[in-house]
Write a protein that holds these residues in place. Structure first.
Motif, PDB file in Angstrom:
ATOM      1  N   VAL A  40     -11.859  92.308   3.285  1.00 57.28           N
ATOM      2  CA  VAL A  40     -11.499  90.810   3.874  1.00 57.28           C
ATOM      3  C   VAL A  40     -10.803  90.072   2.668  1.00 57.28           C
ATOM      4  O   VAL A  40      -9.726  89.538   3.124  1.00 57.28           O
ATOM      5  N   ASP A  41     -10.891  90.480   1.356  1.00 53.58           N
ATOM      6  CA  ASP A  41     -10.128  90.051   0.329  1.00 53.58           C
ATOM      7  C   ASP A  41      -9.934  90.968  -0.397  1.00 53.58           C
ATOM      8  O   ASP A  41     -10.500  91.474  -1.361  1.00 53.58           O
ATOM      9  N   ALA A  42      -8.308  91.161  -0.604  1.00 52.32           N
ATOM     10  CA  ALA A  42      -8.009  92.050  -1.420  1.00 52.32           C
ATOM     11  C   ALA A  42      -8.033  92.005  -2.758  1.00 52.32           C
ATOM     12  O   ALA A  42      -8.132  92.938  -3.755  1.00 52.32           O
ATOM     13  N   ARG A  43      -8.233  90.640  -3.347  1.00 52.38           N
ATOM     14  CA  ARG A  43      -8.484  90.197  -4.517  1.00 52.38           C
ATOM     15  C   ARG A  43      -9.991  90.773  -5.272  1.00 52.38           C
ATOM     16  O   ARG A  43     -10.202  91.101  -6.185  1.00 52.38           O
ATOM     17  N   TYR A  44     -10.748  90.465  -4.245  1.00 53.47           N
ATOM     18  CA  TYR A  44     -12.354  90.998  -4.419  1.00 53.47           C
ATOM     19  C   TYR A  44     -12.592  91.871  -3.216  1.00 53.47           C
ATOM     20  O   TYR A  44     -13.548  91.357  -2.418  1.00 53.47           O
ATOM     21  N   PRO A  45     -12.336  93.127  -3.248  1.00 49.62           N
ATOM     22  CA  PRO A  45     -12.588  93.786  -2.402  1.00 49.62           C
ATOM     23  C   PRO A  45     -14.018  93.980  -1.939  1.00 49.62           C
ATOM     24  O   PRO A  45     -14.578  94.028  -0.633  1.00 49.62           O
ATOM     25  N   GLU A  46     -14.831  93.929  -2.841  1.00 51.91           N
ATOM     26  CA  GLU A  46     -16.386  94.288  -2.741  1.00 51.91           C
ATOM     27  C   GLU A  46     -17.051  92.885  -2.236  1.00 51.91           C
ATOM     28  O   GLU A  46     -18.405  93.019  -1.733  1.00 51.91           O
ATOM     29  N   ARG A  47     -16.273  91.992  -1.805  1.00 52.15           N
ATOM     30  CA  ARG A  47     -16.919  90.986  -1.171  1.00 52.15           C
ATOM     31  C   ARG A  47     -17.357  91.299   0.066  1.00 52.15           C
ATOM     32  O   ARG A  47     -18.639  90.924   0.683  1.00 52.15           O
ATOM     33  N   ALA A  48     -16.471  92.289   0.806  1.00 54.66           N
ATOM     34  CA  ALA A  48     -16.905  92.898   2.241  1.00 54.66           C
ATOM     35  C   ALA A  48     -15.991  93.794   2.533  1.00 54.66           C
ATOM     36  O   ALA A  48     -14.639  93.842   2.481  1.00 54.66           O
ATOM     37  N   ILE A  49     -16.280  95.137   2.631  1.00 54.69           N
ATOM     38  CA  ILE A  49     -15.596  96.251   2.702  1.00 54.69           C
ATOM     39  C   ILE A  49     -16.122  96.909   4.007  1.00 54.69           C
ATOM     40  O   ILE A  49     -17.255  97.082   4.360  1.00 54.69           O
ATOM     41  N   ALA A  50     -15.135  97.381   4.937  1.00 61.47           N
ATOM     42  CA  ALA A  50     -15.470  98.059   5.998  1.00 61.47           C
ATOM     43  C   ALA A  50     -14.897  99.867   5.805  1.00 61.47           C
ATOM     44  O   ALA A  50     -13.894  99.768   5.011  1.00 61.47           O
ATOM     45  N   HIS A  51     -15.667 100.619   6.207  1.00 61.18           N
ATOM     46  CA  HIS A  51     -15.095 102.092   6.262  1.00 61.18           C
ATOM     47  C   HIS A  51     -15.039 102.698   7.557  1.00 61.18           C
ATOM     48  O   HIS A  51     -15.453 102.437   8.400  1.00 61.18           O
ATOM     49  N   TRP A  52     -13.879 103.456   7.554  1.00 63.38           N
ATOM     50  CA  TRP A  52     -13.732 104.193   8.986  1.00 63.38           C
ATOM     51  C   TRP A  52     -14.865 105.028   9.038  1.00 63.38           C
ATOM     52  O   TRP A  52     -15.372 105.508   8.241  1.00 63.38           O
ATOM     53  N   ARG A  53     -15.313 104.822  10.423  1.00 59.28           N
ATOM     54  CA  ARG A  53     -16.644 105.633  10.938  1.00 59.28           C
ATOM     55  C   ARG A  53     -16.292 107.156  10.746  1.00 59.28           C
ATOM     56  O   ARG A  53     -17.326 107.791  10.247  1.00 59.28           O
ATOM     57  N   VAL A  54     -15.136 107.768  10.921  1.00 61.40           N
ATOM     58  CA  VAL A  54     -14.939 109.241  10.468  1.00 61.40           C
ATOM     59  C   VAL A  54     -15.134 109.610   8.982  1.00 61.40           C
ATOM     60  O   VAL A  54     -15.806 110.579   8.558  1.00 61.40           O
ATOM     61  N   ALA A  55     -14.784 108.496   8.301  1.00 59.74           N
ATOM     62  CA  ALA A  55     -14.972 108.874   6.784  1.00 59.74           C
ATOM     63  C   ALA A  55     -16.410 108.809   6.564  1.00 59.74           C
ATOM     64  O   ALA A  55     -16.929 109.735   5.480  1.00 59.74           O
ATOM     65  N   LEU A  56     -17.333 108.009   6.891  1.00 65.80           N
ATOM     66  CA  LEU A  56     -18.649 107.896   6.760  1.00 65.80           C
ATOM     67  C   LEU A  56     -19.388 109.005   7.007  1.00 65.80           C
ATOM     68  O   LEU A  56     -20.131 109.487   6.307  1.00 65.80           O
ATOM     69  N   GLU A  57     -18.843 109.320   8.302  1.00 65.66           N
ATOM     70  CA  GLU A  57     -19.689 110.474   8.778  1.00 65.66           C
ATOM     71  C   GLU A  57     -19.490 111.725   7.978  1.00 65.66           C
ATOM     72  O   GLU A  57     -20.271 112.704   7.712  1.00 65.66           O
ATOM     73  N   ALA A  58     -18.248 112.017   7.573  1.00 67.21           N
ATOM     74  CA  ALA A  58     -17.663 113.087   6.836  1.00 67.21           C
ATOM     75  C   ALA A  58     -18.540 113.019   5.394  1.00 67.21           C
ATOM     76  O   ALA A  58     -19.037 114.149   4.945  1.00 67.21           O
ATOM     77  N   ALA A  59     -18.631 111.606   4.743  1.00 63.38           N
ATOM     78  CA  ALA A  59     -19.524 111.607   3.550  1.00 63.38           C
ATOM     79  C   ALA A  59     -20.852 111.836   3.837  1.00 63.38           C
ATOM     80  O   ALA A  59     -21.640 112.655   2.890  1.00 63.38           O
ATOM     81  N   VAL A  60     -21.540 111.658   4.821  1.00 61.55           N
ATOM     82  CA  VAL A  60     -22.952 112.073   5.279  1.00 61.55           C
ATOM     83  C   VAL A  60     -22.997 113.604   5.361  1.00 61.55           C
ATOM     84  O   VAL A  60     -23.992 114.149   4.581  1.00 61.55           O
TER      85      VAL A  60
END
Length: 271
Positions: free
Chosen positions: A218-238
């Motif tokens: 949401v905010d490139a200055r403070y990315p950890e404020r709200a980060i979304a990940h591509w579903r395929v990347a999350l499934e691959a990490a799982v």
């Protein structure tokens, strides 16, 4: 409204304190009129998000029961327990023989939990000084070096509610690996995230913009404020962590919600 607009441009700690103070002021009439609500944590000290403390905790408990098979005898690990929003509802459920360990990076949150559950011997809380720009910018331990406070194969059910929404993907992969380590065979892991898919990439409340190869912020200055990940990347990490993905339910942060929750819900199982 003016304070919220100012807070948007403040560093994370100041922003969260201002937004938390606004929430405390709004909730003051209820706190004064209902003795039970006087025990609610003050958001000014540790703001874990908008919404009613008890109501959201009850919904999160119901999701664990309905979608992750929570049982009264389970040994539970709460990854990012905050100020005890879910623990408040889990404590009576687990008195029948279960156990609970919650950990967080917030010293204030852990202090509140230890006070709140001082007479509940099956409820334990640990402070981990993990570095996170949103919640603990001066932490000594990198997310990729995190070790969960649990023995190998000792946990029946682990969950992480709105944790990966404040973490970059390398840290997410480490947390998944640690979860796989502490879970027993057939143990379950429920976690929420903003899971980007084609057609579900942003919303008015969460205007995500591309951040890196696997994520958006949401905010490139403070990315950890709200980060979304591509579903395929999350499934691959799982899968990389050695877990098997079970259910996936879309939340209501954008279109296509499928369950009672704002963020998308993943449930994985250790074979």
């Amino acid at each position: 409204m003016i304070l919220r607009r100012i807070a948007r441009f403040a560093p994370p700690g100041a922003r969260r304190a201002v937004v938390g103070a606004i929430a405390d002021l709004k909730g003051l009439p209820l706190r004064l009129s209902d003795p039970v609500r006087r025990r609610d944590p003050w958001n000014f000290w540790h703001n874990v998000g908008d919404g009613d403390f008890l109501a959201i905790g009850a919904t999160l408990l119901a999701n664990l029961q309905d979608h992750a098979g929570l049982r009264p005898i389970d040994q539970v690990l709460d990854i990012g327990c905050g100020n005890g929003r879910v623990a408040a509802h889990l404590a009576p459920v687990l008195r029948a023989g279960g156990g609970y360990v919650g950990f967080d990076v917030s010293r204030r949150g852990i202090q509140d939990c230890r006070r709140q559950f001082a007479n509940e011997p099956h409820m334990h809380f640990e402070l981990l000084d993990i570095r996170n720009r949103e919640y603990n910018a001066r932490g000594r331990v990198a997310e990729i070096d995190t070790v969960f406070p649990a023995r190998d194969g000792s946990v029946d059910l682990a969950f992480a509610t709105s944790v990966f929404t404040h973490m970059r993907m390398p840290g997410v992969r480490r947390y998944l690996a640690e979860t796989a380590r502490v879970l027993r065979p057939a143990g379950r892991f429920a976690f929420t995230a903003f899971a980007i898919e084609p057609g579900r990439e942003a919303s008015a409340g969460f205007p995500f913009q591309p951040f890196d190869a696997t994520s958006a912020a949401v905010d490139a200055r403070y990315p950890e404020r709200a980060i979304a990940h591509w579903r395929v990347a999350l499934e691959a990490a799982v899968a990389q962590a050695g877990l098997r993905l079970g259910d996936f339910l879309r939340g209501h942060w954008t279109t296509g919600g499928e369950y009672e929750g704002s963020q998308d819900l993943f449930v994985a199982v250790k074979p």
